[in-house]
Structure formats: structure tokens, C-alpha cells
Design a protein around this motif. Structure first.
Motif, mmCIF file in Angstrom:
data_model
loop_
_atom_site.group_PDB
_atom_site.id
_atom_site.type_symbol
_atom_site.label_atom_id
_atom_site.label_comp_id
_atom_site.label_asym_id
_atom_site.label_seq_id
_atom_site.Cartn_x
_atom_site.Cartn_y
_atom_site.Cartn_z
ATOM 1 N N UNK A 202 1.109 -1.030 -0.300
ATOM 2 C CA UNK A 202 -0.025 -0.072 0.146
ATOM 3 C C UNK A 202 0.563 1.456 -0.287
ATOM 4 N N UNK A 203 1.572 0.562 0.720
ATOM 5 C CA UNK A 203 2.757 1.724 0.830
ATOM 6 C C UNK A 203 2.962 2.643 -0.336
ATOM 7 N N UNK A 204 3.598 1.232 -1.374
ATOM 8 C CA UNK A 204 4.164 1.899 -3.051
ATOM 9 C C UNK A 204 3.379 2.823 -3.677
ATOM 10 N N UNK A 205 2.153 1.628 -3.379
ATOM 11 C CA UNK A 205 0.821 1.782 -4.368
ATOM 12 C C UNK A 205 -0.551 3.149 -4.204
ATOM 13 N N UNK A 206 -0.082 3.053 -2.835
ATOM 14 C CA UNK A 206 -1.108 4.875 -2.957
ATOM 15 C C UNK A 206 0.339 5.640 -1.994
ATOM 16 N N UNK A 207 1.335 5.794 -2.474
ATOM 17 C CA UNK A 207 1.979 6.535 -1.232
ATOM 18 C C UNK A 207 3.641 6.256 -2.024
ATOM 19 N N UNK A 208 4.051 7.191 -0.953
ATOM 20 C CA UNK A 208 5.384 8.013 -1.493
ATOM 21 C C UNK A 208 7.012 6.529 -2.065
ATOM 22 N N UNK A 209 6.577 5.651 -1.257
ATOM 23 C CA UNK A 209 7.803 4.055 -1.034
ATOM 24 C C UNK A 209 7.666 3.675 -2.957
ATOM 25 N N UNK A 210 8.933 3.444 -2.858
ATOM 26 C CA UNK A 210 9.819 3.525 -3.987
ATOM 27 C C UNK A 210 10.409 2.084 -4.356
ATOM 28 N N UNK A 211 11.040 1.818 -3.078
ATOM 29 C CA UNK A 211 12.008 0.482 -3.062
ATOM 30 C C UNK A 211 11.607 -0.417 -1.441
ATOM 31 N N UNK A 212 11.587 -1.360 -1.614
ATOM 32 C CA UNK A 212 11.687 -2.149 0.127
ATOM 33 C C UNK A 212 13.208 -2.875 -0.199
ATOM 34 N N UNK A 213 13.581 -3.652 1.078
ATOM 35 C CA UNK A 213 13.969 -4.457 1.446
ATOM 36 C C UNK A 213 14.126 -5.911 1.970
ATOM 37 N N UNK A 214 13.781 -6.911 1.498
ATOM 38 C CA UNK A 214 13.488 -8.450 1.893
ATOM 39 C C UNK A 214 14.076 -9.076 2.940
ATOM 40 N N UNK A 215 13.348 -9.060 3.983
ATOM 41 C CA UNK A 215 14.057 -10.266 5.181
ATOM 42 C C UNK A 215 14.614 -11.120 4.338
ATOM 43 N N UNK A 216 15.166 -12.440 4.530
ATOM 44 C CA UNK A 216 14.634 -13.662 3.778
ATOM 45 C C UNK A 216 14.715 -14.458 4.921
ATOM 46 N N UNK A 217 14.817 -14.153 6.565
ATOM 47 C CA UNK A 217 14.696 -14.753 7.537
ATOM 48 C C UNK A 217 12.723 -14.649 7.322
ATOM 49 N N UNK A 218 12.418 -13.766 7.456
ATOM 50 C CA UNK A 218 11.111 -13.665 7.684
ATOM 51 C C UNK A 218 9.697 -14.888 7.230
ATOM 52 N N UNK A 219 8.880 -14.629 8.651
ATOM 53 C CA UNK A 219 8.072 -15.829 8.576
ATOM 54 C C UNK A 219 7.466 -15.537 7.171
ATOM 55 N N UNK A 220 7.393 -14.375 6.573
ATOM 56 C CA UNK A 220 5.949 -13.856 5.876
ATOM 57 C C UNK A 220 7.468 -13.731 3.988
ATOM 58 N N UNK A 221 7.793 -14.045 4.303
ATOM 59 C CA UNK A 221 8.879 -14.601 3.498
ATOM 60 C C UNK A 221 8.070 -14.522 2.124
ATOM 61 N N UNK A 222 7.136 -15.709 1.615
ATOM 62 C CA UNK A 222 6.625 -16.478 0.745
ATOM 63 C C UNK A 222 5.396 -15.670 0.381
ATOM 64 N N UNK A 223 4.475 -14.222 1.429
ATOM 65 C CA UNK A 223 3.924 -13.762 0.804
ATOM 66 C C UNK A 223 4.673 -12.643 0.157
#
Length: 277
Positions: free
Chosen positions: A21-42
């Protein structure tokens, strides 16, 4: 040019939705993905359906989620029970005592980066959870991995705090900057987000942009931590109470207006590689 990065993608399903949402409706242009995160597949599914959102790897040596490798494989990086320490302070203390094995760092961060690269999507940048790549042992590994895996940019954190904390951050940042330049890796000219971590409201965002807007052609990064109010995963994280506020900032039309007011246009790390500030 201003890169606005949403950190911690993959931490929870709610964080993944908030970053989208922060990208589609806001100013976020980039994200950083946690490979260890529980929601990696999401996160992976969201990224595949949102090609306009730049992807980076948020490499972790601290935090509530466990490492990808076992404690036997990376003994100097874990605490009792085989998990990461919760805070960067443990990394600094172990680093000062010479108790971090660079090979352990390389093994774990290689596994994490390879999991992100394995999505088959362009990876434009590297950074680290709680900015642990400011510490020299970690900085060397992150720099080496960026070169070896063909990732063109690395975050360069900095601080405007007065006193020993700000001075220490900037001393380490200067060393990191020299290493990135020697390795021919890109980074932004300026940065905000460490001092304002989990407290980046609209006035703080305005102040941050004012501080980094002094030179024509300046490129800068601001990192945020958007999330959803009431996320059922939030109780695992002591700092989750700020997630919804940073999502509100990212989607506030006044934030986009401030970007323009301070003379920036929104962009990404790809623009750095192309020399477009």
C-alpha cells in the motif's frame, strides 16, 4: 532524487500488505526483503505482482526471527537457543571483543542473499537489519557479496545526532563509504532514517528532507517501517507500535507534497546505477 525504502518486508503478512500500500498509494519506491522473515512467501508473491517496486535484500544478524543456518554452522552469530541476538549492541560488543568470525557472517548472509536472489527478480541494493553493516566485519562481507552477486548499490546510513552516538555512526559510515567506493558500488549522497527510526512522522520527514536538500542534484535515501495496526504478529516485536504511523506517513498526500517542495523527485537505486541523481 529521493529513494524511499520500506524495510522489513517479509516480517509478517500485515507488513507485506502495508509495504504494498505504501508503494501503490504513497511515496515508497523501494523495499528491503528479510530472507529470515516468516512471511517471505507472502512477500515474494506481492513482489511478483508489483514490478514497479524495487527489491533489495535486508540482511539480518539480529532480530526475533532465526537465522537460515544452524547454530553449529554460525556459532559466533547466535545466542543460547540458536537465535540471533535481538539488538545490534550485541554485534558491536562481540565485534569489539573480536568474537565475530567473518566466515560465519559470510555463510549466513550468503544464504540470505541467495534466497532473495532465488526469486528471480532484479535485486537493486543491499542493506541490513538495524544497520549492522556499519560494523567493519559485516561491512566487508556485505560489500564482497554485493560485488560477487552483481548487486549494484548498498545503503550508507548516517546520523545528525550530536554526541558520541552520532559521531560513532558517522565514523563507521565514512569507513563504509570508502569501501563501497573502492568496490565501485553505488550509494546515495545522503540518508535519513536511523535517527528517526520508528518515529518518522510528518514533521520529522519534513526536517529530514530539509537537512538533505542542500545541494542541487543530491540523491538521498529515507527508510521507513510501515505496518498495519492490529497485526497479530506485532506482539513479537517491541517496536511494532510505530508501524501504522509510518504507513500513515507514507500514504499521506502531504508527504508527497514535501518531497516536491524540497526539490526532490522520487526514484530508486536503479537511477543511481545510471548516474541519474
Amino acid at each position: 532524487m529521493l529513494v524511499v525504502t520500506a524495510d522489513d518486508l517479509g516480517l509478517s503478512d500485515g507488513v507485506c500488505r502495508a509495504v504494498h500500500r505504501a508503494h501503490v498509494d504513497g511515496i515508497v519506491t523501494s523495499t528491503s526483503l528479510l530472507a529470515v522473515g516468516r512471511a517471505f512467501d507472502t512477500a515474494a508473491a506481492m513482489l511478483r505482482s508489483t514490478p514497479t517496486l524495487e527489491l533489495g535484500a535486508h540482511l539480518a544478524l539480529v532480530g526475533e526471527d532465526p537465522p537460515l543456518l544452524s547454530a553449529r554452522e554460525i556459532p559466533t552469530l547466535v545466542v543460547a537457543g540458536g537465535g540471533f541476538p535481538l539488538s545490534y549492541r550485541t554485534v558491536v560488543a562481540r565485534g569489539l571483543a573480536g568474537r565475530i568470525d567473518p566466515d560465519d557472517v559470510h555463510r549466513e548472509l550468503s544464504a540470505q542473499l541467495d534466497r532473495v536472489i532465488g526469486l528471480g527478480l532484479p535485486v537493486t541494493h543491499l542493506d541490513t537489519h538495524q544497520h549492522t553493516h556499519l560494523w567493519p566485519v559485516v561491512a566487508r562481507v556485505v560489500t564482497e557479496l554485493a560485488v560477487a552477486r552483481g548487486v549494484p548499490a548498498v545503503r550508507l546510513p548516517g546520523s545528525r545526532r550530536r554526541g558520541p552516538v552520532g559521531a560513532g555512526v558517522n565514523l563507521l559510515a565514512g569507513r563504509l563509504a570508502r569501501g563501497l567506493a573502492t568496490a565501485d558500488l553505488s550509494t546515495t549522497d545522503d540518508y535519513a532514517g536511523l535517527d528517526e527510526s520508528l518515529s518518522m512522522d510528518l514533521p520529522a520527514f519534513d526536517r529530514a528532507l530539509a537537512a538533505i536538500a542542500g545541494r542541487p542534484g543530491t540523491s538521498a535515501e529515507v527508510n521507513l517501517h510501515p505496518g498495519e495496526a492490529g497485526d497479530p504478529e506485532a506482539p513479537r516485536f517491541a517496536w511494532a507500535s510505530h508501524w501504522a504511523a509510518e504507513l500513515a506517513l507514507a500514504t499521506d498526500p502531504r508527504a508527497a507534497a514535501l518531497v516536491r517542495q524540497h526539490g526532490f523527485r522520487l526514484g530508486g537505486f536503479r537511477d543511481l546505477a545510471q548516474g541519474d541523481a
